[in-house]
Design a protein around this motif. Structure first.
Motif, mmCIF file in Angstrom:
data_model
loop_
_atom_site.group_PDB
_atom_site.id
_atom_site.type_symbol
_atom_site.label_atom_id
_atom_site.label_comp_id
_atom_site.label_asym_id
_atom_site.label_seq_id
_atom_site.Cartn_x
_atom_site.Cartn_y
_atom_site.Cartn_z
ATOM 1 N N ILE A 101 -25.143 -5.422 -44.681
ATOM 2 C CA ILE A 101 -24.679 -4.235 -45.138
ATOM 3 C C ILE A 101 -25.804 -3.149 -44.916
ATOM 4 O O ILE A 101 -25.512 -2.178 -44.627
ATOM 5 N N GLN A 102 -26.859 -3.334 -45.453
ATOM 6 C CA GLN A 102 -28.140 -2.555 -45.178
ATOM 7 C C GLN A 102 -28.456 -2.117 -43.799
ATOM 8 O O GLN A 102 -29.200 -1.143 -43.345
ATOM 9 N N ARG A 103 -27.945 -2.993 -42.871
ATOM 10 C CA ARG A 103 -28.129 -2.571 -41.524
ATOM 11 C C ARG A 103 -27.350 -1.414 -41.192
ATOM 12 O O ARG A 103 -27.720 -0.257 -40.413
ATOM 13 N N LYS A 104 -26.141 -1.332 -41.847
ATOM 14 C CA LYS A 104 -25.214 -0.112 -41.518
ATOM 15 C C LYS A 104 -25.611 1.114 -42.366
ATOM 16 O O LYS A 104 -25.264 2.344 -41.797
ATOM 17 N N ALA A 105 -25.862 0.698 -43.864
ATOM 18 C CA ALA A 105 -25.915 2.079 -44.650
ATOM 19 C C ALA A 105 -27.082 1.820 -45.502
ATOM 20 O O ALA A 105 -27.551 0.789 -45.902
ATOM 21 N N VAL B 3 -7.209 3.542 -44.354
ATOM 22 C CA VAL B 3 -7.880 4.969 -44.426
ATOM 23 C C VAL B 3 -8.038 5.288 -42.839
ATOM 24 O O VAL B 3 -8.304 4.378 -41.943
ATOM 25 N N LYS B 4 -7.983 6.674 -42.475
ATOM 26 C CA LYS B 4 -8.136 7.032 -40.946
ATOM 27 C C LYS B 4 -9.386 6.861 -40.415
ATOM 28 O O LYS B 4 -9.294 6.470 -39.227
ATOM 29 N N SER B 5 -10.475 7.292 -41.196
ATOM 30 C CA SER B 5 -11.776 7.440 -40.721
ATOM 31 C C SER B 5 -12.743 7.043 -41.631
ATOM 32 O O SER B 5 -12.469 7.214 -42.886
ATOM 33 N N PRO B 6 -14.041 6.707 -41.040
ATOM 34 C CA PRO B 6 -14.936 6.337 -42.092
ATOM 35 C C PRO B 6 -15.671 7.667 -42.960
ATOM 36 O O PRO B 6 -15.385 8.819 -42.513
ATOM 37 N N PHE B 7 -16.384 7.264 -44.067
ATOM 38 C CA PHE B 7 -16.825 8.460 -44.968
ATOM 39 C C PHE B 7 -18.429 8.368 -44.938
ATOM 40 O O PHE B 7 -19.097 7.140 -44.798
ATOM 41 N N GLU B 8 -18.717 9.547 -45.156
ATOM 42 C CA GLU B 8 -20.332 9.327 -45.106
ATOM 43 C C GLU B 8 -20.937 8.670 -46.216
ATOM 44 O O GLU B 8 -22.079 8.151 -46.405
ATOM 45 N N ILE B 9 -20.177 9.066 -47.326
ATOM 46 C CA ILE B 9 -20.556 8.297 -48.698
ATOM 47 C C ILE B 9 -19.326 7.563 -49.208
ATOM 48 O O ILE B 9 -18.425 8.078 -49.316
ATOM 49 N N SER C 295 -19.601 -4.942 -50.294
ATOM 50 C CA SER C 295 -18.784 -5.170 -49.155
ATOM 51 C C SER C 295 -17.529 -4.539 -48.867
ATOM 52 O O SER C 295 -17.428 -4.072 -47.781
ATOM 53 N N ALA C 296 -16.981 -4.259 -50.072
ATOM 54 C CA ALA C 296 -15.747 -3.340 -49.947
ATOM 55 C C ALA C 296 -15.921 -2.021 -49.599
ATOM 56 O O ALA C 296 -15.326 -1.501 -48.623
ATOM 57 N N ALA C 297 -17.147 -1.427 -49.947
ATOM 58 C CA ALA C 297 -17.656 0.115 -49.403
ATOM 59 C C ALA C 297 -17.861 0.038 -48.066
ATOM 60 O O ALA C 297 -17.664 0.971 -47.383
ATOM 61 N N ALA C 298 -18.613 -1.150 -47.542
ATOM 62 C CA ALA C 298 -19.061 -1.225 -46.313
ATOM 63 C C ALA C 298 -18.085 -1.278 -45.162
ATOM 64 O O ALA C 298 -18.257 -0.810 -44.002
ATOM 65 N N ARG C 299 -16.981 -1.690 -45.521
ATOM 66 C CA ARG C 299 -15.803 -1.561 -44.519
ATOM 67 C C ARG C 299 -15.600 -0.168 -44.063
ATOM 68 O O ARG C 299 -14.676 0.103 -42.898
ATOM 69 N N ILE C 300 -15.729 0.942 -44.827
ATOM 70 C CA ILE C 300 -15.341 2.172 -44.680
ATOM 71 C C ILE C 300 -16.326 3.422 -44.644
ATOM 72 O O ILE C 300 -16.293 4.365 -44.377
ATOM 73 N N VAL C 301 -17.752 2.703 -44.738
ATOM 74 C CA VAL C 301 -18.897 3.720 -44.725
ATOM 75 C C VAL C 301 -19.132 3.897 -43.071
ATOM 76 O O VAL C 301 -18.963 3.219 -42.243
ATOM 77 N N GLN C 302 -19.579 5.173 -42.912
ATOM 78 C CA GLN C 302 -19.965 5.478 -41.627
ATOM 79 C C GLN C 302 -21.503 4.828 -41.483
ATOM 80 O O GLN C 302 -22.052 4.789 -42.203
ATOM 81 N N GLU C 303 -21.571 4.782 -40.244
ATOM 82 C CA GLU C 303 -22.874 4.297 -39.655
ATOM 83 C C GLU C 303 -24.042 5.042 -40.140
ATOM 84 O O GLU C 303 -23.902 6.456 -40.095
ATOM 85 N N ARG C 304 -25.213 4.428 -40.734
ATOM 86 C CA ARG C 304 -26.039 5.459 -41.400
ATOM 87 C C ARG C 304 -25.657 6.172 -42.552
ATOM 88 O O ARG C 304 -26.332 7.271 -42.900
ATOM 89 N N GLY C 305 -24.506 5.825 -43.162
ATOM 90 C CA GLY C 305 -24.048 6.560 -44.192
ATOM 91 C C GLY C 305 -24.679 5.847 -45.812
ATOM 92 O O GLY C 305 -25.777 5.112 -45.642
ATOM 93 N N THR C 306 -24.060 6.046 -46.930
ATOM 94 C CA THR C 306 -24.554 5.780 -47.930
ATOM 95 C C THR C 306 -23.534 5.215 -48.928
ATOM 96 O O THR C 306 -22.481 5.669 -49.141
ATOM 97 N N ILE C 307 -23.973 4.053 -49.519
ATOM 98 C CA ILE C 307 -23.033 3.428 -50.481
ATOM 99 C C ILE C 307 -23.742 3.264 -52.113
ATOM 100 O O ILE C 307 -24.857 3.152 -51.881
#
Length: 420
Positions: free
Chosen positions: A361-365, A269-275, A297-309
């Motif tokens: 992961i929770q440090r990131k999202a 994917v080109k860029s991270p996602f907010e959710i 963990s799979a989701a954390a690879r493309i979630v934006q910093e301070r985003g939501t999983i």
């Protein structure tokens, strides 16, 4: 846009705004038209090894290691076919060993579900015992000096057949291959050493990485100390159909399988996602929250910093309750305290690797969980309950702004996205 998320034995249908949603799936591979014929052909024409029948003498003791209830391996198909293929071996010389690793033993009913009642009735089927010193043999040590302990049933066998399926793995690179031996049939002390905080925290301990991954390389090295092992691994599609079979040398057959799975599962994917909405691939991979960390963990690879999983994981077996992971999560006041505890010299706990990865992961999202777990259990695990995925996504989009985007991983860790 309606998206069906793998959940338990069925699916969750979620209606989301199609102009802001990207659905990320593995490349589709059709199931083999004749699975049994493909498995038998692979046993007869293995990768970098002699045909299986040629390597088993009439008096050889054979140990077949199979994956446990938390794995999607079609054991109920491949194990009977394998036993039929080696039917010249006397039944009293065959042992089927459940690759539990540090997981709970499977009940007789579960074993019958996994292997068929006929196999369980006719053959010697054992649960691996990772904490029973009488059932373990030491084969050197791990890199930190801990005894490398492996099931004596595997070590003392004349021939070893390691079965399973290959998928991307969040800290071992890929499942299958050497993992069927280490940690699948290893002592708990050995597993804890290999899955220690230093290895788990290494950036190379990640989806899709084997060579150069210190955790996987130690697994490989210990697995090879057992002696030659014949591999029978398969790959699966979303319908749990076999798409390819990899049999032969433990490392070479596994390497071929990993490259096949990499091409289908790894999606750029080109860029991270907010959710990011993810699953844990449905039953049996979403039996408990312990396994659900893979989907996170799979989701954390493309979630934006301070985003939501948002993780959809049924967890019909709980965390499991009273498990080492459950106890460790409840002993801390926050994810950060878990990481502090794990950084304390001498602090070691079973299943700490899942807590460590969850905390990182929770440090990131922010992580929300849609499951069958009571809200108080989810809170005790330092997570937030999500009762309505659609409402949570819409709320997140409103807070994130008009340009915010959502990624959906309907099959969770069977699809491994990466930024590129």
């Amino acid at each position: 846009m309606k998206v069906d998320l793998a959940y338990g034995r069925g699916q969750l249908s979620v209606d989301l705004p199609d102009d802001r949603v990207t659905v990320i799936r593995p490349s589709n591979h059709p199931g083999l038209p004749d699975e049994k014929t493909a498995v038998l052909a692979a046993l007869q024409n293995p990768i970098s090894a002699r045909p299986l029948l040629e390597s088993i003498g009439p008096s050889d003791r054979v140990c077949i290691a199979f994956t446990d209830i938390t794995r999607a391996t079609p054991n109920q198909r491949i194990i009977p076919w394998l036993l039929e293929h080696i039917r010249h071996s006397p039944r009293e010389n065959l042992t089927l060993l459940n690759q539990l690793g540090s997981h709970r033993p499977n009940t007789r009913r579960e074993l019958e579900q996994m292997l068929t009642p006929e196999v369980v009735a006719r053959f010697r089927v054992l649960n691996h015992e990772p904490e029973n010193p009488k059932e373990l043999v030491q084969l050197g040590a791990t890199r930190d000096g801990t005894p490398a302990l492996i099931s004596r049933h595997l070590v003392e066998a004349d021939r070893r057949i390691i079965t399973g399926f290959i998928e991307p793995h969040f800290f071992a690179g890929f499942s299958g291959g050497p993992k069927g031996i280490m940690p699948g049939c290893a002592g708990l002390k050995t597993i804890i050493s290999n899955h220690g905080a230093r290895h788990i925290g290494d950036p190379r301990a990640a989806f899709g990485v084997t060579e150069g991954n210190p955790l996987w390389e130690e697994m490989r090295d210990i697995a090879l100390r057992v002696g030659p092992s014949f591999l029978l691994n398969v790959s699966l599609n979303e319908q749990k159909q076999i798409t390819a079979v990899f049999a032969g040398d433990l490392l070479e057959a596994h390497k071929a399988g990993c490259e096949y799975v990499r091409r289908s599962a790894m999606q750029k994917v080109k860029s991270p996602f907010e959710i990011v909405v993810t699953t844990n691939s449905g039953y049996p991979l979403d039996l408990n929250l312990y396994q659900g960390v893979k989907g996170m963990s799979a989701a954390a690879r493309i979630v934006q910093e301070r985003g939501t999983i948002i993780l959809a994981c049924e967890c019909r077996e709980g965390v499991p309750p009273g498990s080492p992971l459950d106890q460790l999560l409840r002993s801390a006041s926050s994810p950060e305290q878990i990481l502090t505890m794990l950084a304390t010299p001498g602090f070691v706990r079973p299943e700490q690797w899942q807590a460590q990865i969850q905390a990182l992961i929770q440090r990131k999202a922010t992580v929300l969980v849609h499951s069958s777990l009571p809200d108080d259990v989810i809170r005790a695990c330092h997570l937030s309950a999500c009762h309505d995925i659609r409402a949570a996504v819409l709320d997140g989009l409103e807070r994130a702004g008009p340009r915010a985007r959502v990624a959906i991983l309907p099959q969770g860790p069977l699809t491994i996205p990466y930024l590129g």
